[in-house]
Design a protein around this motif. Structure first.
Motif, PDB file in Angstrom:
ATOM      1  N   GLU A 181      30.312 -13.915 -10.490  1.00  0.00           N
ATOM      2  CA  GLU A 181      30.750 -13.084  -9.375  1.00  0.00           C
ATOM      3  C   GLU A 181      29.621 -12.933  -8.380  1.00  0.00           C
ATOM      4  N   VAL A 182      29.991 -12.933  -7.112  1.00  0.00           N
ATOM      5  CA  VAL A 182      29.029 -12.796  -6.025  1.00  0.00           C
ATOM      6  C   VAL A 182      29.224 -11.440  -5.372  1.00  0.00           C
ATOM      7  N   GLY A 183      28.123 -10.835  -4.940  1.00  0.00           N
ATOM      8  CA  GLY A 183      28.196  -9.552  -4.259  1.00  0.00           C
ATOM      9  C   GLY A 183      27.173  -9.451  -3.155  1.00  0.00           C
ATOM     10  N   ALA A 184      27.371  -8.461  -2.299  1.00  0.00           N
ATOM     11  CA  ALA A 184      26.421  -8.159  -1.220  1.00  0.00           C
ATOM     12  C   ALA A 184      25.576  -6.976  -1.656  1.00  0.00           C
ATOM     13  N   ASN A 185      24.319  -6.951  -1.214  1.00  0.00           N
ATOM     14  CA  ASN A 185      23.376  -5.935  -1.637  1.00  0.00           C
ATOM     15  C   ASN A 185      22.618  -5.398  -0.432  1.00  0.00           C
ATOM     16  N   ALA A 186      22.386  -4.088  -0.415  1.00  0.00           N
ATOM     17  CA  ALA A 186      21.547  -3.450   0.602  1.00  0.00           C
ATOM     18  C   ALA A 186      20.703  -2.393  -0.088  1.00  0.00           C
ATOM     19  N   GLY A 187      19.460  -2.267   0.343  1.00  0.00           N
ATOM     20  CA  GLY A 187      18.598  -1.283  -0.286  1.00  0.00           C
ATOM     21  C   GLY A 187      17.341  -1.027   0.512  1.00  0.00           C
ATOM     22  N   VAL A 188      16.551  -0.103   0.017  1.00  0.00           N
ATOM     23  CA  VAL A 188      15.266   0.246   0.606  1.00  0.00           C
ATOM     24  C   VAL A 188      14.226   0.297  -0.502  1.00  0.00           C
ATOM     25  N   GLU A 189      12.984   0.241  -0.114  1.00  0.00           N
ATOM     26  CA  GLU A 189      11.888   0.413  -1.073  1.00  0.00           C
ATOM     27  C   GLU A 189      10.803   1.241  -0.409  1.00  0.00           C
ATOM     28  N   TYR A 190      10.301   2.215  -1.142  1.00  0.00           N
ATOM     29  CA  TYR A 190       9.204   3.047  -0.664  1.00  0.00           C
ATOM     30  C   TYR A 190       8.081   2.963  -1.676  1.00  0.00           C
ATOM     31  N   LEU A 191       6.903   2.574  -1.232  1.00  0.00           N
ATOM     32  CA  LEU A 191       5.742   2.483  -2.121  1.00  0.00           C
ATOM     33  C   LEU A 191       5.037   3.835  -2.117  1.00  0.00           C
ATOM     34  N   PHE A 192       5.261   4.608  -3.172  1.00  0.00           N
ATOM     35  CA  PHE A 192       4.723   5.965  -3.239  1.00  0.00           C
ATOM     36  C   PHE A 192       3.293   6.002  -3.755  1.00  0.00           C
ATOM     37  N   LEU A 193       2.834   4.963  -4.398  1.00  0.00           N
ATOM     38  CA  LEU A 193       1.448   4.759  -4.817  1.00  0.00           C
ATOM     39  C   LEU A 193       1.114   3.298  -4.595  1.00  0.00           C
ATOM     40  N   GLU A 234       0.830  -1.193   0.000  1.00  0.00           N
ATOM     41  CA  GLU A 234       0.000   0.000   0.000  1.00  0.00           C
ATOM     42  C   GLU A 234       0.862   1.239   0.000  1.00  0.00           C
ATOM     43  N   GLN A 235       0.277   2.322  -0.446  1.00  0.00           N
ATOM     44  CA  GLN A 235       0.986   3.594  -0.478  1.00  0.00           C
ATOM     45  C   GLN A 235       1.529   3.929   0.909  1.00  0.00           C
ATOM     46  N   GLY A 236       2.794   4.308   0.963  1.00  0.00           N
ATOM     47  CA  GLY A 236       3.432   4.684   2.217  1.00  0.00           C
ATOM     48  C   GLY A 236       4.218   3.573   2.882  1.00  0.00           C
ATOM     49  N   ASP A 237       4.124   2.334   2.411  1.00  0.00           N
ATOM     50  CA  ASP A 237       4.901   1.237   2.996  1.00  0.00           C
ATOM     51  C   ASP A 237       6.386   1.451   2.725  1.00  0.00           C
ATOM     52  N   PHE A 238       7.197   1.008   3.670  1.00  0.00           N
ATOM     53  CA  PHE A 238       8.648   1.174   3.595  1.00  0.00           C
ATOM     54  C   PHE A 238       9.297  -0.151   3.940  1.00  0.00           C
TER      55      PHE A 238
END
Length: 158
Positions: A39-51, A21-25
């Motif tokens: 090749e292997v790598g590490a990943n970090a991130g965020v997601e914001y549902l703006f709609l 839903e809109q506003g989820d983080f």
């Protein structure tokens, strides 16, 4: 008895499932695997549902080559096709790729901006925890395919 158990399990999973839903983080930690060059790598991130059903997901990957340094920044736009416990999405976005095979020496690093597209799925296993799997093609580096697996912490709406 088996049928009754599966019916109860199915009904309870529908009740627990949360739609995006809109506003989820969400916060994500995981691993990347570059398929052609292993090749292997590490990943970090965020997601914001703006709609509803639309999210923006910046994330950073650090790869572990035999020598040197490789980093990748992605900013993806995700559109969720399904809702519930298994949330399938398509993505497209911008990425920038940095590589330096002789750290410390001037003129040895290069950067390549590009685009990417792909698909993924978020699997909800509780109110705050989930797993993500993603497959994308990055336009730089001869359309390099990348597989991503990770753990997601759903922080709810803000």
């Amino acid at each position: 008895m088996k049928k009754l158990f599966f019916i109860i399990l199915f009904i309870s999973s529908i009740g627990i499932a949360q739609a995006q839903e809109q506003g989820d983080f969400r916060v994500q930690l995981g691993a990347d695997y570059r398929l052609r060059i292993n090749e292997v790598g590490a990943n970090a991130g965020v997601e914001y549902l703006f709609l509803d059903n639309f999210g923006i997901a910046p994330n950073f990957s650090y790869y572990f080559p035999d020598f040197g340094r490789i980093m990748n920044l992605n900013v993806d736009l995700r559109y969720y096709l399904t809702q519930g416990v298994s949330q399938v999405y398509i993505l497209g976005g911008y990425n920038n790729y940095w590589e330096n095979f002789q750290p410390g020496l001037p003129g040895q690093s290069r950067t390549r901006p590009g685009g990417n597209f792909g698909a993924g799925a978020f699997f909800d296993v509780g109110e705050t925890l989930g797993f993500i799997t993603e497959f994308k093609i990055q336009s730089q580096n001869s359309r390099l395919p990348v597989l991503r697996l990770g753990v997601v912490l759903n922080l709810g709406g803000y």
